[in-house]
Scaffold this motif. Structure first.
Motif, PDB file in Angstrom:
ATOM      1  N   TYR A  53       6.446  -7.593   4.293  1.00  0.00           N
ATOM      2  CA  TYR A  53       5.067  -6.770   4.486  1.00  0.00           C
ATOM      3  C   TYR A  53       4.057  -7.665   3.647  1.00  0.00           C
ATOM      4  O   TYR A  53       4.290  -8.315   2.483  1.00  0.00           O
ATOM      5  N   TRP A  54       3.029  -8.246   4.246  1.00  0.00           N
ATOM      6  CA  TRP A  54       1.733  -8.834   3.934  1.00  0.00           C
ATOM      7  C   TRP A  54       2.442 -10.224   3.498  1.00  0.00           C
ATOM      8  O   TRP A  54       2.455 -11.022   4.475  1.00  0.00           O
ATOM      9  N   TRP A  72      -1.786   5.320  12.319  1.00  0.00           N
ATOM     10  CA  TRP A  72      -1.576   5.406  10.966  1.00  0.00           C
ATOM     11  C   TRP A  72      -2.199   6.396  10.299  1.00  0.00           C
ATOM     12  O   TRP A  72      -3.484   6.697  10.082  1.00  0.00           O
ATOM     13  N   TYR A 116     -11.820  -0.366   8.623  1.00  0.00           N
ATOM     14  CA  TYR A 116     -12.343  -1.526   7.916  1.00  0.00           C
ATOM     15  C   TYR A 116     -13.275  -2.402   8.652  1.00  0.00           C
ATOM     16  O   TYR A 116     -13.753  -3.305   7.870  1.00  0.00           O
ATOM     17  N   HIS A 176       7.763   1.441   6.014  1.00  0.00           N
ATOM     18  CA  HIS A 176       7.491  -0.064   6.284  1.00  0.00           C
ATOM     19  C   HIS A 176       8.979  -0.613   5.695  1.00  0.00           C
ATOM     20  O   HIS A 176       8.796  -1.637   5.471  1.00  0.00           O
ATOM     21  N   ARG A 186      -5.111   3.107  -4.308  1.00  0.00           N
ATOM     22  CA  ARG A 186      -6.357   4.133  -3.890  1.00  0.00           C
ATOM     23  C   ARG A 186      -6.797   4.933  -4.864  1.00  0.00           C
ATOM     24  O   ARG A 186      -6.451   6.016  -5.375  1.00  0.00           O
ATOM     25  N   TYR A 203      -7.810  -1.815  13.057  1.00  0.00           N
ATOM     26  CA  TYR A 203      -8.641  -0.498  11.910  1.00  0.00           C
ATOM     27  C   TYR A 203     -10.194  -0.606  12.508  1.00  0.00           C
ATOM     28  O   TYR A 203     -10.986  -0.496  11.695  1.00  0.00           O
ATOM     29  N   LYS A 236      -5.160   8.522   5.160  1.00  0.00           N
ATOM     30  CA  LYS A 236      -5.150   8.412   6.605  1.00  0.00           C
ATOM     31  C   LYS A 236      -4.141   9.276   7.380  1.00  0.00           C
ATOM     32  O   LYS A 236      -4.074   9.283   8.672  1.00  0.00           O
ATOM     33  N   GLU A 261      -0.497   0.498  14.507  1.00  0.00           N
ATOM     34  CA  GLU A 261      -1.448   1.121  13.562  1.00  0.00           C
ATOM     35  C   GLU A 261      -3.018   1.195  14.159  1.00  0.00           C
ATOM     36  O   GLU A 261      -3.618   0.198  14.707  1.00  0.00           O
ATOM     37  N   ASP A 278       0.785  -1.179  -0.089  1.00  0.00           N
ATOM     38  CA  ASP A 278      -0.002   0.007   0.075  1.00  0.00           C
ATOM     39  C   ASP A 278       0.774   1.207   0.066  1.00  0.00           C
ATOM     40  O   ASP A 278       0.543   2.333   0.902  1.00  0.00           O
ATOM     41  N   PHE A 299      -0.159   9.664   1.945  1.00  0.00           N
ATOM     42  CA  PHE A 299       1.019   9.314   1.011  1.00  0.00           C
ATOM     43  C   PHE A 299       0.349   8.515  -0.161  1.00  0.00           C
ATOM     44  O   PHE A 299      -0.683   7.976  -0.296  1.00  0.00           O
ATOM     45  N   ASN A 346       5.634  -6.778   8.957  1.00  0.00           N
ATOM     46  CA  ASN A 346       4.109  -6.147   9.008  1.00  0.00           C
ATOM     47  C   ASN A 346       2.938  -6.858   8.412  1.00  0.00           C
ATOM     48  O   ASN A 346       3.006  -7.302   7.261  1.00  0.00           O
ATOM     49  N   GLU A 347       1.871  -7.049   9.377  1.00  0.00           N
ATOM     50  CA  GLU A 347       0.601  -7.842   8.986  1.00  0.00           C
ATOM     51  C   GLU A 347       0.772  -8.807   8.046  1.00  0.00           C
ATOM     52  O   GLU A 347       0.413  -9.110   6.962  1.00  0.00           O
TER      53      GLU A 347
HETATM   54  C1  GCB Z   1      -2.397  -1.625   7.072  1.00  0.00           C
HETATM   55  C2  GCB Z   1      -0.808  -1.565   6.519  1.00  0.00           C
HETATM   56  C3  GCB Z   1      -0.432  -0.208   5.687  1.00  0.00           C
HETATM   57  C4  GCB Z   1      -1.674   0.408   5.205  1.00  0.00           C
HETATM   58  C5  GCB Z   1      -2.955   0.461   5.868  1.00  0.00           C
HETATM   59  C6  GCB Z   1      -4.192   0.971   5.339  1.00  0.00           C
HETATM   60  O1  GCB Z   1      -2.604  -2.386   7.882  1.00  0.00           O
HETATM   61  O2  GCB Z   1       0.118  -1.975   7.364  1.00  0.00           O
HETATM   62  O3  GCB Z   1       0.529  -0.160   4.893  1.00  0.00           O
HETATM   63  O4  GCB Z   1      -1.546   1.540   4.504  1.00  0.00           O
HETATM   64  O5  GCB Z   1      -3.008  -0.558   6.529  1.00  0.00           O
HETATM   65  O6  GCB Z   1      -4.233   2.322   5.184  1.00  0.00           O
HETATM   66  O7  GCB Z   1      -4.974   0.360   4.936  1.00  0.00           O
END
Ligand code: GCB
Length: 611
Positions: free
Chosen positions: A385-386, A559, A490, A360, A569, A486, A581, A514, A192, A564, A423-424
């Motif tokens: 990441y992911w 977050w 989310y 990240h 998006r 989130y 965010k 976050e 992301d 950014f 991360n996640e």
């Molecule tokens: C997350 C990620 C981050 C994303 C964020 C989002 O969990 O770690 O990299 O940008 O969510 O905005 O969805």
């Protein structure tokens, strides 16, 4: 059959890596700013090469003749066919990403060739290195038409020695940078954030004596506030030397001897003013061998964990943080400069932060040095990441290498207290052993700092009562737990946070690494209207109320500081390829939620320190 397929895949990976040439990089020279340097920053000639015709022929075989762009060949007669020309192909600024320098390159992912010339006369006995702060993602480096080697990974530094290759006049340096995303890479294809390509950090020529102080670790011993413990490494033919370590302001001077491998370990007591966000005290540390000397500003502090507490210099601390991407403060694009670091960290301080999460991937060195000076503690991260290829040994090797390079660059920064290895990442046996290896690597490269990862917890609803459980098996390997959630964006509604309880299977500190929601600066409406500043403001209010009730919470990095760029998006008018965010817009305007967090951090600051 499966085994055969695996072997073939591995062989292909190894072959690819060999062609990437990662073996030739020289050991990283520490603290290059304190050396005799010449900057190669500025305008470089650049050829955009979407089909890699500068590297491969029409049978996709590597080019070795004058058609290869790294030869920088010029036609010798009017009849000779040469289909490239650096001199007329335009320029790109180094350091910098290419995406924000030319409109046509905004979405470009692929290869760009860079070229610049330089003259250099070094002192006869000295050695010369080429230092790259970072290139995203693969770099192939050529000097005077010869390959020096390659590097994989977009956010860490690397060096090549060019002592025997440099000429007093007319050197030409060519780089092929390729940022094509790949499933086996770190990060992998899906992120992301914007995949900014290019020579994104400074390029420097570094002249050192024949035997020089290559690296050193001068920090307080784990658990101590008065014992300095470290090591140093010489590089060159005269490996056994006397070396003096001096900290004049603390009245310290210690002579040590390096062994036949050029290494020395040392330990001595010191009466020091400790580094902290309230008093970011840095000392001038001088290291003088018989053949070289180097000076660096270093701070001393201890960082430990006891049960669910984080102890800075032996005292409990709450990490009032914010997450940050490595983008310039008021324009899109990668940043690398001291001025931008100062602006970003000033915003964090204005929020009331004593801590930042540099997400990240490893951020530029100026950011870490600025954090040292400004008194902001740092969480540094590798781009695991992911959904990385957990079963691919080459991917693990790559992640380990990026972690190693990050630690090597920053291991003397007092501000840096936490290494995050992921991360996640979705739980599986393969992922667990991949991350376990990284945790082990981080601890053995640097036993003084804490290791964490941003995990994800799961929700349990029992007779209407919602609890969130932190029980990821990798947590048992970590010193500090990180968790991303989130609620209100989310999942669920912001108000649900009011009645959610958190349960941890571990007696360890938690950083809520976050939480947040998108808001377009200047877009207003009710608290239920997505994308409005009011929605984000309300979400922060309910989050903070929930976070206050988590007994083992020892920090948070919402977050995120600033909107950014993100290719995920796409929503017109609201996102326009920005993740919104941020508490600050991409133009530097503060949204309402900024002040909600600021108020909370001010309360925390004036409250009694946590027990
Ligand atoms: C997350 C990620 C981050 C994303 C964020 C989002 O969990 O770690 O990299 O940008 O969510 O905005 O969805």
């Amino acid at each position: 059959m499966m085994n055969l397929l695996r072997c073939l895949a591995l062989a292909l990976c190894l072959q690819l890596l060999a062609s990437r040439g990662t073996a030739q990089v020289a050991p990283l020279v520490a603290n290059i700013n304190a050396r005799q340097t010449t900057s190669l920053d500025g305008q470089w000639q650049a050829i955009v090469d979407p089909y890699d015709v500068g590297a491969l022929d029409y049978r996709a075989q590597p080019l070795k003749n004058n058609h290869a762009f790294y030869k920088n060949y010029k036609p010798q007669s009017e009849s000779e066919l040469v289909e490239y020309d650096f001199d007329t192909s335009g320029q790109l600024y180094v350091p910098g990403d290419w995406n924000t320098q030319r409109e046509s390159l905004l979405f470009y992912e692929g290869s760009v060739w860079y070229k610049r010339s330089f003259d250099y006369t070094k002192s006869p006995k000295n050695r010369l290195f080429l230092h790259f702060g970072a290139c995203n993602y693969l770099a192939a480096v050529y000097l005077n038409g010869e390959e020096l080697g390659g590097h994989e990974g977009g956010f860490t530094p690397f060096d090549f020695e060019i002592t025997d290759r440099v000429k007093p006049r007319g050197n030409f340096l060519v780089l092929r940078i390729n940022d094509t995303r790949g499933k086996d890479q770190v990060p992998t294809v899906n992120t992301d954030w914007w995949n900014y390509g290019g020579i994104t950090r400074p390029v420097t020529l570094l002249e050192v004596p024949e035997t020089f102080v290559q690296d050193y670790f001068v920090q307080l011993e784990k658990g101590s506030t008065h014992q300095i413990k470290g090591w140093l490494q010489l590089n060159g033919p005269k490996l056994q030397q006397n070396v003096i370590i001096r900290i004049p302001e603390a009245g310290l001077s210690k002579t040590i001897q390096t062994d036949s491998k050029g290494r020395a370990e040392f330990s001595f007591s010191a009466d020091l003013t400790l580094w902290s966000p309230e008093n970011p005290k840095l000392y001038t540390v001088e290291i003088a061998s018989e053949t070289d000397q180097v000076t660096e500003r270093i701070g001393f502090r201890s960082i430990d964990v006891r049960g669910a507490k984080i102890l800075l210099n032996g005292k409990p601390v709450f990490l009032r943080g914010i997450s940050i991407h490595e983008e310039a403060p008021t324009r899109p694009g990668r940043t690398w400069s001291e001025d931008d670091a100062r602006t970003l960290l000033s915003w964090a301080k204005e929020l009331g932060c004593n801590f930042v999460r540099l997400a990240h991937y490893p951020h530029n060195e100026a950011m870490l040095r600025m954090a040292d000076q400004m008194g902001v503690m740092v969480w540094a991260e590798v781009p695991v990441y992911w959904t990385i290829q957990w079963e691919n040994p080459q991917t693990l090797h790559n992640a380990e290498n990026q972690l190693k390079e990050m630690i090597a660059r920053d291991h003397n920064r007092a501000a840096l207290i936490i290494y995050s290895v992921a991360n996640e990442t979705p739980i599986s046996d393969a992922r667990n052993s991949f991350l376990r290896q990284l945790v082990q690597d981080a601890h053995s490269a640097d036993p003084t700092r804490l290791v964490s990862a941003a995990l994800q917890a799961h929700e349990v609803v029992d007779r209407g009562r919602i609890t969130i459980h932190i029980d990821d098996p990798i947590a048992s390997d970590l010193d500090v737990l990180g968790n991303n959630e989130y609620i209100g964006w989310y999942v669920r509604h912001a108000e649900d946070a009011d009645s959610i309880d958190w349960i941890s299977a571990y007696d360890k500190p938690l950083i809520m690494s976050e939480f947040g929601g998108d808001a377009l600066f200047g877009y207003h409406g009710g608290t239920a209207a997505r994308w409005t500043e009011e929605y984000q403001e309300n979400l922060y209010q309910h989050q903070i109320a929930m976070l206050k009730r988590i007994p083992f919470l020892r920090g948070m990095t919402p977050w995120i500081l600033k909107d950014f760029r993100s290719p995920r998006r796409t929503l017109p008018r609201l996102q326009d390829f920005f993740n919104r965010k941020g508490l600050v817009s991409d133009h530097g305007e503060k949204k309402k939620a900024f002040f909600v967090l600021q108020k909370f951090y001010r309360e925390l600051q004036s409250a009694r320190p946590p027990e």
